[in-house]
Design a protein around this motif. Structure first.
Motif, short mmCIF file in Angstrom:
data_model
loop_
_atom_site.label_atom_id
_atom_site.label_comp_id
_atom_site.label_asym_id
_atom_site.label_seq_id
_atom_site.Cartn_x
_atom_site.Cartn_y
_atom_site.Cartn_z
N LYS A 25 0.81 -1.22 0.00
CA LYS A 25 0.00 0.00 0.00
C LYS A 25 0.84 1.27 0.00
O LYS A 25 0.28 2.37 0.09
CB LYS A 25 -0.91 0.02 1.24
CG LYS A 25 -1.90 -1.11 1.32
CD LYS A 25 -2.66 -1.07 2.65
CE LYS A 25 -3.60 -2.26 2.78
NZ LYS A 25 -4.23 -2.32 4.12
N PHE A 26 2.16 1.15 -0.09
CA PHE A 26 3.01 2.30 0.20
C PHE A 26 2.70 3.53 -0.64
O PHE A 26 2.49 4.61 -0.11
CB PHE A 26 4.49 1.93 0.05
CG PHE A 26 5.39 3.12 0.24
CD1 PHE A 26 5.49 3.73 1.48
CD2 PHE A 26 6.12 3.65 -0.82
CE1 PHE A 26 6.29 4.85 1.67
CE2 PHE A 26 6.92 4.76 -0.64
CZ PHE A 26 7.01 5.36 0.61
N GLU A 27 2.66 3.40 -1.95
CA GLU A 27 2.48 4.59 -2.77
C GLU A 27 1.05 5.13 -2.72
O GLU A 27 0.83 6.33 -2.88
CB GLU A 27 2.91 4.32 -4.21
CG GLU A 27 4.41 4.19 -4.36
CD GLU A 27 4.87 4.26 -5.80
OE1 GLU A 27 4.24 4.99 -6.59
OE2 GLU A 27 5.85 3.58 -6.15
N ALA A 28 0.08 4.27 -2.50
CA ALA A 28 -1.31 4.72 -2.43
C ALA A 28 -1.65 5.29 -1.07
O ALA A 28 -2.33 6.32 -0.96
CB ALA A 28 -2.25 3.56 -2.76
N LYS A 29 -1.19 4.63 0.00
CA LYS A 29 -1.49 5.06 1.36
C LYS A 29 -0.24 4.88 2.23
O LYS A 29 -0.15 3.96 3.04
CB LYS A 29 -2.65 4.27 1.94
CG LYS A 29 -3.99 4.53 1.26
CD LYS A 29 -5.12 3.82 1.97
CE LYS A 29 -6.47 4.17 1.34
NZ LYS A 29 -7.60 3.52 2.06
N PRO A 30 0.73 5.77 2.08
CA PRO A 30 1.99 5.59 2.81
C PRO A 30 1.83 5.59 4.32
O PRO A 30 2.52 4.83 5.02
CB PRO A 30 2.86 6.76 2.33
CG PRO A 30 1.92 7.73 1.69
CD PRO A 30 0.78 6.93 1.17
N HIS A 31 0.94 6.41 4.87
CA HIS A 31 0.76 6.42 6.32
C HIS A 31 0.21 5.09 6.83
O HIS A 31 0.61 4.61 7.89
CB HIS A 31 -0.16 7.57 6.74
CG HIS A 31 0.45 8.92 6.61
ND1 HIS A 31 -0.15 10.06 7.11
CD2 HIS A 31 1.62 9.34 6.05
CE1 HIS A 31 0.61 11.11 6.85
NE2 HIS A 31 1.68 10.70 6.20
N ARG A 32 -0.71 4.51 6.08
CA ARG A 32 -1.24 3.20 6.47
C ARG A 32 -0.14 2.15 6.39
O ARG A 32 -0.03 1.29 7.27
CB ARG A 32 -2.40 2.81 5.54
CG ARG A 32 -2.98 1.41 5.80
CD ARG A 32 -3.65 1.29 7.14
NE ARG A 32 -4.77 2.20 7.27
CZ ARG A 32 -6.00 1.96 6.79
NH1 ARG A 32 -6.27 0.82 6.17
NH2 ARG A 32 -6.96 2.84 6.96
N ALA A 33 0.68 2.22 5.37
CA ALA A 33 1.77 1.25 5.22
C ALA A 33 2.75 1.34 6.39
O ALA A 33 3.13 0.32 6.98
CB ALA A 33 2.49 1.48 3.90
N PRO A 58 -5.70 2.19 11.17
CA PRO A 58 -6.95 1.73 10.55
C PRO A 58 -8.15 1.84 11.48
O PRO A 58 -9.29 1.78 11.01
CB PRO A 58 -6.64 0.26 10.20
CG PRO A 58 -5.52 -0.12 11.11
CD PRO A 58 -4.71 1.12 11.31
N ASP A 59 -7.91 2.00 12.79
CA ASP A 59 -9.02 2.15 13.73
C ASP A 59 -9.57 3.57 13.76
O ASP A 59 -10.61 3.83 14.37
CB ASP A 59 -8.57 1.76 15.15
CG ASP A 59 -8.17 0.30 15.24
OD1 ASP A 59 -8.70 -0.50 14.45
OD2 ASP A 59 -7.31 -0.03 16.08
N ASN A 60 -8.86 4.50 13.11
CA ASN A 60 -9.31 5.89 13.07
C ASN A 60 -10.39 6.10 12.03
O ASN A 60 -10.49 5.34 11.05
CB ASN A 60 -8.14 6.82 12.70
CG ASN A 60 -7.32 7.21 13.91
OD1 ASN A 60 -7.66 6.88 15.03
ND2 ASN A 60 -6.23 7.91 13.65
N GLN A 61 -11.16 7.15 12.22
CA GLN A 61 -12.03 7.59 11.13
C GLN A 61 -11.14 8.18 10.04
O GLN A 61 -10.14 8.83 10.31
CB GLN A 61 -13.00 8.66 11.64
CG GLN A 61 -13.97 8.17 12.70
CD GLN A 61 -14.86 9.28 13.21
OE1 GLN A 61 -14.89 10.37 12.64
NE2 GLN A 61 -15.58 9.00 14.28
N SER A 62 -11.52 7.95 8.80
CA SER A 62 -10.67 8.36 7.69
C SER A 62 -10.43 9.86 7.65
O SER A 62 -9.39 10.33 7.17
CB SER A 62 -11.28 7.91 6.36
OG SER A 62 -12.57 8.47 6.19
N LYS A 90 5.56 10.47 8.88
CA LYS A 90 4.75 9.26 8.91
C LYS A 90 4.67 8.54 7.56
O LYS A 90 4.08 7.47 7.48
CB LYS A 90 3.35 9.59 9.44
CG LYS A 90 3.37 9.98 10.91
CD LYS A 90 1.99 10.29 11.46
CE LYS A 90 1.15 9.04 11.54
NZ LYS A 90 1.68 8.03 12.49
N VAL A 91 5.29 9.10 6.54
CA VAL A 91 5.40 8.35 5.28
C VAL A 91 6.15 7.04 5.50
O VAL A 91 5.83 6.02 4.89
CB VAL A 91 6.09 9.21 4.20
CG1 VAL A 91 6.50 8.36 3.00
CG2 VAL A 91 5.15 10.33 3.74
#
Length: 496
Positions: A138-146, A241-245, A190-191
């Motif tokens: 998921k890095f390039e699409a959602k780096p913080h999630r990764a 992932p437990d946060n609201q988007s 956070k990236v």
């Protein structure tokens, strides 16, 4: 973007000088620090004594060209400065508004190809944390999630210095707006690094830089209000992932491609930029010199190291500058609450990495205010990349009394050399300390013999000048090769 009236006590010339000092200071600390990277302190002393280390036109002990150091030419910097320059490139393309997906894409491209303008190969030694996060699907699409998921996988105890080494420059865009500096620093950190210790370390450095550009180092700031603290703590949870988007500060979409700009009119600032640029030949042919050459640089016969019986006093004897010490303490106190952003449920029970399990304010304060450099044990093998060690060494160097040396440039050389001789992750420690010291004294007071020794000095000046046009909001653009602005950030981005 434009600098508001009365945003700083400094003139535009002085702000520019400090910004340039920050970026060049980081490059110098990185390039000199390479001399002992990954060595023990005892090995560094065996090779270099108490210095000096040869750099630029300064004579001294030559770099020890083992396999690691042979891959760089004289005067070159490492991946630490490259990554800060990727942030610079991204800021130029986005007009100063940091975009995490743009930076993530540039980081991925750089890992695979290096800097094309330098005819570079893929970088060496990007670090375990950065490498692991970059390999996440998921890095390039959602780096913080990764980065969050990697942090959780390593039991929430992955506090390396790979974000701290690159983020100092984020104290410059919107330096007059503390909240924007905080947000962009957290977005960039956070990236790849989700740990709150990484977040607070980056914030301390960028806010020191921003306040240096405002020249309010002696101002006493009130504590942040509770609402602002709550918002900052929410930002530190970006990617959870437990946060609201809607709480995430990860960029949803890549920015549009920025078009090249050209010189339209002259101003005082524009004249400064053009004057600085004219000092070196900025033609592209000067930049295309192979880095990390196939023909590895060999060791010359080394001079026998001699340590004098009565060595000159080191930086521990400089003493602390009372103004700089109070300045640093005020910033650390202002942001230490972030260390409490890990809930009881999230706290690691044990370390799955080699880093200490240091949670809370006391641990931060212990590292930020060491008695001396040696007490940080920067060469301790299992924790040389620990973010608090890097932060503590940088703050210690930054707060020294520079009046103990003939000039501020000589003080810079002495401090960076002593930090280098502590070994460990010395290029990263040097990059962060160099950024802070460079912003403190300004580019014009950096040691010219070292600055001229940087292999890509003119290329780096172009980057600084282009960033300054973004920070200052002026239309006086320097005629340089700005093709690096027009990266297609949508190409290769994974779908959400």
């Amino acid at each position: 973007m434009s600098i508001p009236e009365n945003a700083s006590k400094l003139s535009p010339d002085e702000i520019y000088d400090r910004l340039k000092g920050c970026i060049f200071g980081a490059a110098l600390g990185d390039a000199v620090g390479l001399a002992t990277e990954f060595l023990s302190k005892s090995k560094a002393r065996e090779l270099y004594g108490i210095g000096p280390i040869s750099f630029g036109s300064d004579k001294g002990y030559e770099f020890h060209r083992d396999y690691h150091r042979r891959r760089w030419d004289d005067g070159d910097w490492t991946d630490d400065t490259d990554q800060q320059l990727l942030i610079v490139d991204s800021l130029i393309a986005t007009n100063g508004l940091f975009n995490s997906r743009d930076f993530a894409h540039r980081l991925s491209k750089w890992v695979n190809k290096g800097y094309p303008e330098l005819n570079n190969k893929p970088p060496f030694g990007i670090g375990k944390t950065v490498g692991t996060v970059l390999s996440h699907s998921k890095f390039e699409a959602k780096p913080h999630r990764a980065s969050w998921e990697v942090w959780v996988r390593f039991n929430r105890n992955m506090a390396a210095n790979g974000a701290l080494m690159r983020t100092a420059v984020l104290g410059a865009p919107f330096f007059w707006d503390e909240k924007q500096v905080i947000k962009q620093t957290l977005q960039a950190t956070k990236v790849t690094h989700a740990d709150p210790r990484c977040c607070v370390s980056s914030l301390i450095v960028t806010n020191l830089i921003s306040r240096l550009l405002k020249d309010n180092t002696q101002d006493i700031l009130p504590d942040l209000d509770d609402e602002t603290k709550k918002e900052i703590l929410k930002w530190t949870q970006s990617g959870n992932p437990d946060n609201q988007s809607d709480l995430d500060i990860d960029s949803e979409d890549p920015p549009s491609v920025t078009k090249s700009r050209h010189v339209k009119k002259k101003s005082i600032i524009g004249k400064i930029i053009n004057k600085v640029s004219s000092k070196g030949n900025n033609s592209e042919t000067n930049y295309i010199i192979r880095r990390n050459s196939d023909k590895l640089k060999q060791n010359n016969p080394r001079e026998v190291v001699k340590i004098p019986e009565n060595p000159p006093p080191g930086i521990d004897t400089f003493g602390a500058d009372p103004v700089m010490s109070a300045f640093v303490r005020s910033v650390v106190e202002r942001y230490k609450f972030i260390t409490n952003s890990v809930s009881v449920e999230q706290q690691p029970e044990k370390s799955l990495t080699n880093f200490q399990v240091d949670i809370g304010e006391e641990a931060l304060l212990k590292y930020c205010f060491p008695d001396n450099l040696a007490s940080l044990e920067l060469d301790e093998g299992s924790s040389i990349g620990y973010v608090y060690k890097c932060l503590g060494s940088a703050l210690y160097c930054f707060t020294r009394n520079l009046n103990q040396q003939p000039s501020e440039g000589e003080a810079f050389k002495t401090i960076i050399t002593e930090l280098t001789l502590e070994a460990g992750d010395s290029d990263t420690n040097g990059a962060v300390a160099g950024a802070l010291l460079g912003a403190r004294i300004g580019y014009e007071k950096l040691p010219k013999s070292w600055v001229d020794g940087l292999k890509f000095k003119s290329w780096l000046e172009d980057r600084v000048n282009s960033l300054w046009t973004v920070v200052s909001g002026k239309e006086d653009w320097v005629e340089v090769d700005d093709s690096y602005k027009s990266i297609d950030v949508s190409q290769g981005l994974k779908k959400k």
